[in-house]
Design a protein around this motif. Structure first.
Motif, PDB file in Angstrom:
ATOM      1  N   ASP A  72       0.828  -1.178   0.093  1.00  0.00           N
ATOM      2  CA  ASP A  72      -0.036  -0.204   0.165  1.00  0.00           C
ATOM      3  C   ASP A  72       0.788   1.202  -0.182  1.00  0.00           C
ATOM      4  O   ASP A  72       0.572   1.967  -0.872  1.00  0.00           O
ATOM      5  CB  ASP A  72      -0.881   0.008   1.234  1.00  0.00           C
ATOM      6  CG  ASP A  72      -1.912  -1.187   1.058  1.00  0.00           C
ATOM      7  OD1 ASP A  72      -2.287  -1.570  -0.138  1.00  0.00           O
ATOM      8  OD2 ASP A  72      -2.770  -1.333   2.156  1.00  0.00           O
ATOM      9  N   ALA A  73       2.006   1.205   0.889  1.00  0.00           N
ATOM     10  CA  ALA A  73       2.868   2.455   0.746  1.00  0.00           C
ATOM     11  C   ALA A  73       3.483   2.684  -0.435  1.00  0.00           C
ATOM     12  O   ALA A  73       3.413   3.660  -0.866  1.00  0.00           O
ATOM     13  CB  ALA A  73       3.791   2.266   1.863  1.00  0.00           C
ATOM     14  N   LYS A  74       3.826   1.595  -0.920  1.00  0.00           N
ATOM     15  CA  LYS A  74       4.576   1.566  -2.322  1.00  0.00           C
ATOM     16  C   LYS A  74       3.791   2.152  -3.357  1.00  0.00           C
ATOM     17  O   LYS A  74       4.302   2.958  -4.247  1.00  0.00           O
ATOM     18  CB  LYS A  74       5.328   0.288  -2.582  1.00  0.00           C
ATOM     19  CG  LYS A  74       6.170   0.265  -3.833  1.00  0.00           C
ATOM     20  CD  LYS A  74       6.886  -1.278  -3.752  1.00  0.00           C
ATOM     21  CE  LYS A  74       7.915  -1.052  -4.997  1.00  0.00           C
ATOM     22  NZ  LYS A  74       8.678  -2.386  -5.082  1.00  0.00           N
ATOM     23  N   GLU A  75       2.152   1.835  -3.426  1.00  0.00           N
ATOM     24  CA  GLU A  75       1.576   2.028  -4.255  1.00  0.00           C
ATOM     25  C   GLU A  75       1.284   3.812  -4.076  1.00  0.00           C
ATOM     26  O   GLU A  75       1.155   4.531  -5.179  1.00  0.00           O
ATOM     27  CB  GLU A  75       0.279   1.283  -4.111  1.00  0.00           C
ATOM     28  CG  GLU A  75      -0.731   1.889  -5.469  1.00  0.00           C
ATOM     29  CD  GLU A  75      -1.929   0.940  -5.307  1.00  0.00           C
ATOM     30  OE1 GLU A  75      -2.951   1.217  -6.047  1.00  0.00           O
ATOM     31  OE2 GLU A  75      -2.242   0.084  -4.399  1.00  0.00           O
ATOM     32  N   ALA A  76       1.094   4.140  -2.799  1.00  0.00           N
ATOM     33  CA  ALA A  76       0.726   5.772  -2.623  1.00  0.00           C
ATOM     34  C   ALA A  76       2.006   6.512  -2.741  1.00  0.00           C
ATOM     35  O   ALA A  76       1.647   7.568  -3.244  1.00  0.00           O
ATOM     36  CB  ALA A  76       0.367   5.681  -1.251  1.00  0.00           C
ATOM     37  N   TYR A  77       3.117   6.121  -2.906  1.00  0.00           N
ATOM     38  CA  TYR A  77       4.510   6.754  -3.269  1.00  0.00           C
ATOM     39  C   TYR A  77       4.315   7.274  -4.800  1.00  0.00           C
ATOM     40  O   TYR A  77       4.151   6.378  -5.397  1.00  0.00           O
ATOM     41  CB  TYR A  77       5.778   6.061  -2.739  1.00  0.00           C
ATOM     42  CG  TYR A  77       7.087   6.856  -3.024  1.00  0.00           C
ATOM     43  CD1 TYR A  77       7.360   8.120  -2.611  1.00  0.00           C
ATOM     44  CD2 TYR A  77       8.096   6.273  -3.675  1.00  0.00           C
ATOM     45  CE1 TYR A  77       8.345   8.944  -2.633  1.00  0.00           C
ATOM     46  CE2 TYR A  77       9.097   7.101  -3.865  1.00  0.00           C
ATOM     47  CZ  TYR A  77       9.351   8.184  -3.490  1.00  0.00           C
ATOM     48  OH  TYR A  77      10.551   8.875  -3.723  1.00  0.00           O
ATOM     49  N   ASP A  78       5.003   8.434  -5.062  1.00  0.00           N
ATOM     50  CA  ASP A  78       4.600   9.050  -6.497  1.00  0.00           C
ATOM     51  C   ASP A  78       5.974   8.557  -7.131  1.00  0.00           C
ATOM     52  O   ASP A  78       6.056   8.848  -8.540  1.00  0.00           O
ATOM     53  CB  ASP A  78       4.538  10.507  -6.249  1.00  0.00           C
ATOM     54  CG  ASP A  78       5.766  11.192  -5.784  1.00  0.00           C
ATOM     55  OD1 ASP A  78       6.773  10.740  -5.404  1.00  0.00           O
ATOM     56  OD2 ASP A  78       5.206  12.566  -5.339  1.00  0.00           O
ATOM     57  N   GLY A  79       7.151   7.937  -6.403  1.00  0.00           N
ATOM     58  CA  GLY A  79       8.115   7.566  -6.910  1.00  0.00           C
ATOM     59  C   GLY A  79       9.328   8.634  -7.403  1.00  0.00           C
ATOM     60  O   GLY A  79      10.280   8.302  -7.656  1.00  0.00           O
TER      61      GLY A  79
ATOM     62  N   GLY B 241       2.758  -0.558  10.985  1.00  0.00           N
ATOM     63  CA  GLY B 241       2.359   0.597  11.378  1.00  0.00           C
ATOM     64  C   GLY B 241       2.885   1.617  10.670  1.00  0.00           C
ATOM     65  O   GLY B 241       2.210   2.578  10.260  1.00  0.00           O
ATOM     66  N   VAL B 242       4.292   1.705  10.647  1.00  0.00           N
ATOM     67  CA  VAL B 242       4.813   2.774  10.062  1.00  0.00           C
ATOM     68  C   VAL B 242       4.421   2.851   8.307  1.00  0.00           C
ATOM     69  O   VAL B 242       4.402   3.860   7.563  1.00  0.00           O
ATOM     70  CB  VAL B 242       6.575   2.473  10.016  1.00  0.00           C
ATOM     71  CG1 VAL B 242       7.171   3.760   9.170  1.00  0.00           C
ATOM     72  CG2 VAL B 242       6.770   2.865  11.369  1.00  0.00           C
ATOM     73  N   TYR B 243       4.548   1.526   7.781  1.00  0.00           N
ATOM     74  CA  TYR B 243       4.120   1.651   6.392  1.00  0.00           C
ATOM     75  C   TYR B 243       2.723   2.109   6.140  1.00  0.00           C
ATOM     76  O   TYR B 243       2.341   2.557   5.081  1.00  0.00           O
ATOM     77  CB  TYR B 243       4.324   0.181   5.837  1.00  0.00           C
ATOM     78  CG  TYR B 243       5.552  -0.202   5.604  1.00  0.00           C
ATOM     79  CD1 TYR B 243       6.649   0.375   4.885  1.00  0.00           C
ATOM     80  CD2 TYR B 243       6.340  -1.222   6.328  1.00  0.00           C
ATOM     81  CE1 TYR B 243       7.736   0.118   4.606  1.00  0.00           C
ATOM     82  CE2 TYR B 243       7.522  -1.779   6.144  1.00  0.00           C
ATOM     83  CZ  TYR B 243       8.351  -0.902   5.321  1.00  0.00           C
ATOM     84  OH  TYR B 243       9.820  -1.195   4.899  1.00  0.00           O
ATOM     85  N   GLU B 244       1.948   1.707   6.932  1.00  0.00           N
ATOM     86  CA  GLU B 244       0.284   2.165   6.998  1.00  0.00           C
ATOM     87  C   GLU B 244       0.337   3.714   7.089  1.00  0.00           C
ATOM     88  O   GLU B 244      -0.228   4.323   6.308  1.00  0.00           O
ATOM     89  CB  GLU B 244      -0.389   1.671   8.157  1.00  0.00           C
ATOM     90  CG  GLU B 244      -0.667   0.140   7.743  1.00  0.00           C
ATOM     91  CD  GLU B 244      -1.387  -0.675   8.956  1.00  0.00           C
ATOM     92  OE1 GLU B 244      -1.830  -1.926   8.914  1.00  0.00           O
ATOM     93  OE2 GLU B 244      -1.607  -0.047  10.098  1.00  0.00           O
ATOM     94  N   GLN B 245       1.165   4.285   7.769  1.00  0.00           N
ATOM     95  CA  GLN B 245       1.253   5.752   8.241  1.00  0.00           C
ATOM     96  C   GLN B 245       1.733   6.285   7.251  1.00  0.00           C
ATOM     97  O   GLN B 245       1.125   7.350   6.396  1.00  0.00           O
ATOM     98  CB  GLN B 245       2.108   5.740   9.546  1.00  0.00           C
ATOM     99  CG  GLN B 245       1.949   7.205   9.980  1.00  0.00           C
ATOM    100  CD  GLN B 245       3.000   7.271  11.367  1.00  0.00           C
ATOM    101  OE1 GLN B 245       3.681   6.436  11.537  1.00  0.00           O
ATOM    102  NE2 GLN B 245       3.085   8.708  11.952  1.00  0.00           N
ATOM    103  N   LEU B 246       2.736   5.945   6.508  1.00  0.00           N
ATOM    104  CA  LEU B 246       3.245   6.482   5.047  1.00  0.00           C
ATOM    105  C   LEU B 246       2.255   6.312   3.968  1.00  0.00           C
ATOM    106  O   LEU B 246       2.110   6.999   3.099  1.00  0.00           O
ATOM    107  CB  LEU B 246       4.471   5.843   4.750  1.00  0.00           C
ATOM    108  CG  LEU B 246       5.867   6.079   5.485  1.00  0.00           C
ATOM    109  CD1 LEU B 246       7.187   5.260   5.327  1.00  0.00           C
ATOM    110  CD2 LEU B 246       6.082   7.511   5.631  1.00  0.00           C
ATOM    111  N   ALA B 247       1.636   5.412   3.793  1.00  0.00           N
ATOM    112  CA  ALA B 247       0.591   5.047   2.782  1.00  0.00           C
ATOM    113  C   ALA B 247      -0.365   6.175   2.924  1.00  0.00           C
ATOM    114  O   ALA B 247      -0.880   6.726   1.949  1.00  0.00           O
ATOM    115  CB  ALA B 247      -0.059   3.538   2.910  1.00  0.00           C
ATOM    116  N   LYS B 248      -0.938   6.183   4.086  1.00  0.00           N
ATOM    117  CA  LYS B 248      -1.798   7.381   4.445  1.00  0.00           C
ATOM    118  C   LYS B 248      -1.254   8.821   4.143  1.00  0.00           C
ATOM    119  O   LYS B 248      -2.080   9.507   3.280  1.00  0.00           O
ATOM    120  CB  LYS B 248      -2.397   7.421   5.733  1.00  0.00           C
ATOM    121  CG  LYS B 248      -3.576   8.454   6.260  1.00  0.00           C
ATOM    122  CD  LYS B 248      -4.027   8.250   7.565  1.00  0.00           C
ATOM    123  CE  LYS B 248      -5.348   9.002   7.863  1.00  0.00           C
ATOM    124  NZ  LYS B 248      -5.734   8.993   9.217  1.00  0.00           N
ATOM    125  N   ALA B 249      -0.146   9.117   4.322  1.00  0.00           N
ATOM    126  CA  ALA B 249       0.514  10.315   4.217  1.00  0.00           C
ATOM    127  C   ALA B 249       0.686  10.601   2.786  1.00  0.00           C
ATOM    128  O   ALA B 249       0.424  11.582   2.196  1.00  0.00           O
ATOM    129  CB  ALA B 249       1.664  10.504   5.002  1.00  0.00           C
TER     130      ALA B 249
END
Length: 339
Positions: A198-205, A326-334
């Motif tokens: 989820d975090a990888k998908e949310a990150y713009d690259g 939790g960190v990855y979930e936090q980053l995915a949301k941010a």
């Protein structure tokens, strides 16, 4: 010497009746077996009492669902707590005060102290069947083994040079084997892997990221890949580093000035507040105050846009698979909110 006669071996009537009945039952079973021809024996349904696991030193035979457990590795406390595994002893000096109160607040759980001045006698006094050592207590391994010959001693903390994410998975899977919680362990792993996806998908690259640690009123730099705690985020999510400098201190971070951070001007800052779970620490200044209250960092893109992510205050004391989830979930949301 007295030589026994037939009379010496005569059984009392009650005993002879049981013996005759037993002989008759045995004969019946034999005949039944013959009648059934090639009938196979029923498989045993008894649960295994031990399991062989591969720890950091090799194969170890470990009791399944041991009753008396000593745990020294901070990576395992959250899992043991979630599974209601009682502890006979634990290093309360490195566990914070309110993260695992069922352990730190229970006087029946003997205190092993901190790794830099351990009370190894408490482990012996706990009379453990299983000792989960390693991590901060790795240097005490040989002494712990020699002092507790009747206990299985294992070290399953993430190993240097191995993939950090895979090591966290390996650790919880081993705990699942030992405590007969393999389904629960699989769920923990699935949540972890989903959080990364989820975090990888949310990150713009393309946005740049700098990771930092605060402690004692100072800011340190956590290098990508090899830096303590947050370094593993970079390869896991393909993050673009805002500062590309190798780590000199992989444990506590490297010195960095606020001017150097400002010059890098990262789009995102991810922060560990090392003393966040120990607010009574001498000289403690909250990470948010150090970063967002710094005049030198006021014009940094991450600060201006509110893109500073502060991980769980207990991160430094835990560093377990649940914390990383939790960190990855936090980053995915941010990341998702910023896109």
């Amino acid at each position: 010497m007295h030589t026994p006669t037939n009379g010496d071996f005569r059984m009392p009537r009650r005993q002879s009746i049981f013996a005759a009945a037993g002989a008759l039952a045995a004969a019946s079973l034999l005949l039944a077996g013959c009648a059934s021809g090639t009938a196979e024996a029923e498989p045993s349904t008894a649960a295994a009492t031990t399991v062989t696991i591969e720890d950091n030193h090799g194969e170890v035979e470990v009791p399944v669902n041991p009753k008396r457990v000593v745990a020294l590795d901070n990576h395992v406390f959250e899992t043991l707590s979630a599974w209601d595994i009682p502890l006979a002893a634990a290093p309360k000096g490195v566990m914070g005060t309110d993260i695992w109160p069922e352990y730190t607040g229970d006087e029946a759980v003997l205190d092993v102290g901190a790794h830099f001045e351990p009370n190894l006698e408490s482990i012996v006094a706990a009379q453990p069947e299983l000792i989960i050592g390693g991590y901060r207590f790795a240097e005490s391994y040989d002494q712990i083994v020699s002092q507790n010959p009747d206990a299985a001693v294992i070290e399953i903390a993430p190993r240097e040079g191995e993939d950090p994410a895979a090591e966290l998975v390996r650790q919880v899977e081993i705990l699942g084997q030992i405590f007969d919680r393999e389904d629960e362990a699989a769920k923990i792993v699935a949540d972890f892997e989903q959080s990364i996806a989820d975090a990888k998908e949310a990150y713009d690259g393309s946005s740049t990221v700098v990771s930092l640690m605060t402690s004692g009123g100072e800011i340190s730099y956590i290098a990508p890949v090899t830096g303590r705690g947050l370094g593993m985020l970079y390869p896991a999510l393909d993050l673009k580093p805002g500062i590309e400098q190798a780590a000199d201190d992989t444990s506590h971070g490297d010195d960095i000035s606020v001017e150097a951070i400002a010059a890098a001007n990262p789009d995102w800052i991810v922060v560990i507040d090392r003393e966040g779970a120990m607010t009574d620490a001498e000289g403690y200044v909250p990470a948010k105050q150090l970063i967002e209250g710094s005049e030198a960092l006021a014009n940094v893109t991450a600060v201006k846009r509110g893109q500073v992510v502060y991980v769980d205050p207990a991160f430094y004391l835990r560093e377990d698979i649940q914390t990383y989830t939790g960190v990855y979930e936090q980053l995915a949301k941010a990341f998702g909110a910023a896109s």
